[in-house]
Design a protein around this motif. Structure first.
Motif, short mmCIF file in Angstrom:
data_model
loop_
_atom_site.label_atom_id
_atom_site.label_comp_id
_atom_site.label_asym_id
_atom_site.label_seq_id
_atom_site.Cartn_x
_atom_site.Cartn_y
_atom_site.Cartn_z
N PHE A 104 -2.98 -20.87 4.79
CA PHE A 104 -2.13 -22.04 4.63
C PHE A 104 -0.70 -21.53 4.67
O PHE A 104 -0.32 -20.66 3.87
CB PHE A 104 -2.41 -22.78 3.31
N VAL A 105 0.09 -22.06 5.60
CA VAL A 105 1.44 -21.54 5.82
C VAL A 105 2.46 -22.54 5.25
O VAL A 105 2.56 -23.67 5.73
CB VAL A 105 1.70 -21.28 7.32
N LEU A 106 3.19 -22.10 4.22
CA LEU A 106 4.11 -23.01 3.52
C LEU A 106 5.29 -23.42 4.39
O LEU A 106 5.94 -24.43 4.14
CB LEU A 106 4.63 -22.34 2.24
N MET A 107 5.60 -22.63 5.42
CA MET A 107 6.77 -22.85 6.27
C MET A 107 8.04 -22.91 5.42
O MET A 107 8.93 -23.73 5.63
CB MET A 107 6.62 -24.12 7.11
N GLY A 108 8.11 -21.99 4.46
CA GLY A 108 9.26 -21.92 3.57
C GLY A 108 8.79 -21.44 2.21
O GLY A 108 7.68 -20.97 2.06
N ARG A 109 9.66 -21.55 1.23
CA ARG A 109 9.29 -21.23 -0.16
C ARG A 109 10.15 -22.09 -1.05
O ARG A 109 11.20 -22.59 -0.61
CB ARG A 109 9.50 -19.76 -0.45
N LEU A 110 9.72 -22.25 -2.29
CA LEU A 110 10.50 -23.06 -3.22
C LEU A 110 11.87 -22.43 -3.40
O LEU A 110 11.98 -21.24 -3.69
CB LEU A 110 9.77 -23.15 -4.56
N SER A 111 12.90 -23.22 -3.20
CA SER A 111 14.26 -22.71 -3.31
C SER A 111 15.19 -23.88 -3.59
O SER A 111 15.71 -24.49 -2.66
CB SER A 111 14.65 -22.01 -2.01
N PRO A 112 15.37 -24.21 -4.87
CA PRO A 112 16.19 -25.38 -5.21
C PRO A 112 17.59 -25.31 -4.59
O PRO A 112 18.12 -26.32 -4.14
CB PRO A 112 16.27 -25.31 -6.74
N LEU A 113 18.14 -24.09 -4.50
CA LEU A 113 19.50 -23.95 -3.96
C LEU A 113 19.55 -24.35 -2.49
O LEU A 113 20.55 -24.85 -2.00
CB LEU A 113 20.00 -22.52 -4.12
N ASP A 114 18.46 -24.08 -1.75
CA ASP A 114 18.42 -24.46 -0.34
C ASP A 114 17.78 -25.82 -0.14
O ASP A 114 17.48 -26.22 1.00
CB ASP A 114 17.64 -23.41 0.47
N GLY A 115 17.50 -26.51 -1.24
CA GLY A 115 16.90 -27.84 -1.13
C GLY A 115 15.45 -27.84 -0.73
O GLY A 115 14.93 -28.81 -0.19
N MET A 116 14.74 -26.70 -0.96
CA MET A 116 13.33 -26.62 -0.61
C MET A 116 12.49 -26.91 -1.86
O MET A 116 12.46 -26.08 -2.79
CB MET A 116 12.97 -25.24 -0.06
N GLY A 117 11.83 -28.06 -1.89
CA GLY A 117 11.01 -28.43 -3.03
C GLY A 117 9.53 -28.45 -2.68
O GLY A 117 9.13 -28.02 -1.59
N ALA A 118 8.72 -28.96 -3.62
CA ALA A 118 7.26 -28.96 -3.47
C ALA A 118 6.83 -29.70 -2.20
O ALA A 118 5.90 -29.31 -1.51
CB ALA A 118 6.61 -29.58 -4.70
N ARG A 119 7.56 -30.79 -1.88
CA ARG A 119 7.20 -31.58 -0.71
C ARG A 119 7.43 -30.78 0.59
O ARG A 119 6.65 -30.85 1.53
CB ARG A 119 8.04 -32.86 -0.69
N ASP A 120 8.53 -29.98 0.59
CA ASP A 120 8.89 -29.25 1.81
C ASP A 120 7.88 -28.14 2.14
O ASP A 120 7.72 -27.78 3.30
CB ASP A 120 10.29 -28.65 1.66
#
Lengths: 195, 195
Positions: A104-120
């Motif tokens: 399963f590829v998240l296509m990112g990681r959690l990063s509040p500073l970059d605006g990457m949340g659980a939905r992303d």
């Protein structure tokens, strides 16, 4: 000096990660003066990729089909689900030759500073995927960085709340390393996880 | 994982100066996963630039017309011809506010290792341009690097053989520098050229 058309190329190149104004100017100059074939090749490749590439409906990785080849491969072990951040990380695991399960590829990681949340990162899709009866183990293979660790932690907590256990790749001394050149944090982890 | 369309983007990005395989992968992932608008913008800007941008018939710089605006500007001093390597260097001179003459842009510099010879920098065109009766001084403003110095040297020699004199930008201590932080070669030149 031309303004609009040249400046438009420089502005567009600056959107690439790690490219500042000087690099963008140098790249634009190179492409338009010394490598027009390369400029054409890049423009065409981007257009083709934009229309051809989407995310796999099962694992989210880049694919040109509805579901990627790895997910469709009957030879893979469907009881293992490995969670990675990107197609590049997935490729690194494949090269290791040590894994024959699915991804399963998240296509990112959690990063509040970059605006990457659980939905992303598709956390809901991951939960649904991990809850499928065929899956017996979820392996968290996010990066061993602060953000990768937090991402793994959040996913592990969420899975546990649904009664799904997960494992994490082992931390330790890289193969081929001399101890004196390994950082202290890695040695501390390797000691703690000794076997 | 998609292969062809994604790999084509990575291959094309690797033709950019200073971009290796890891950077190209990171750029492709960013564009296709997080900035599809940016990918579209880059593709379109390159197409537009490829069809719109050419070299000025008089000074070789990038332009969208037959002859660039600077060469056509009647307010510029046509007795001065400044030789620079690139549009970026030309822009740096313009920003200095200290020059109101015309330019000849080599669009490169002599570099046998990179296959850049006299023909590639338009030496014949420069000779013809410098021989025009209106030109009274040719200022060589190539970079103060080994290749830039050699380029200036070759141009100066060639011009001299046609009876045309040229000058070179002064070497010296940059404005705002403290001497202790200036490299020895620069100080040596500044001493030699003291006035």
């Amino acid at each position: 000096m031309s303004e609009s058309a040249l400046d438009a190329v420089i502005t567009a190149l600056r959107r690439l990660p790690g490219v500042g104004v000087k690099s963008a100017q140098r790249m634009a100059f190179h492409l338009l003066q010394h490598d027009r074939d390369g400029a054409e090749q890049l423009s065409v490749a981007l257009q083709r990729a934009l229309s051809a590439i989407r995310n796999c409906a099962r694992c989210q990785t880049f694919t040109e089909d509805e579901v990627c080849r790895t997910c469709l491969d009957p030879a893979r072990d469907a009881s293992l689900l490995c969670v990675v951040e990107s197609p590049a990380d997935q490729a690194a695991l494949e090269r290791s030759g040590g894994y024959r399960g699915l991804y399963f590829v998240l296509m990112g990681r959690l990063s509040p500073l970059d605006g990457m949340g659980a939905r992303d990162i598709g956390l809901q899709q991951l939960l649904a995927r991990a809850a499928e009866p065929a899956v017996s183990e979820v392996i968290l293979a996010t990066s061993f960085t602060a953000e990768g660790d937090i991402t793994a932690h959040v996913i592990a907590d969420t899975l546990r709340s649904r009664g799904i256990r997960s494992t994490r790749l082992a931390r330790g001394v890289p193969v081929g390393s001399e101890l004196e050149h390994v950082d202290a944090g890695t040695i501390a982890h390797a000691l703690h996880d000794r076997r």
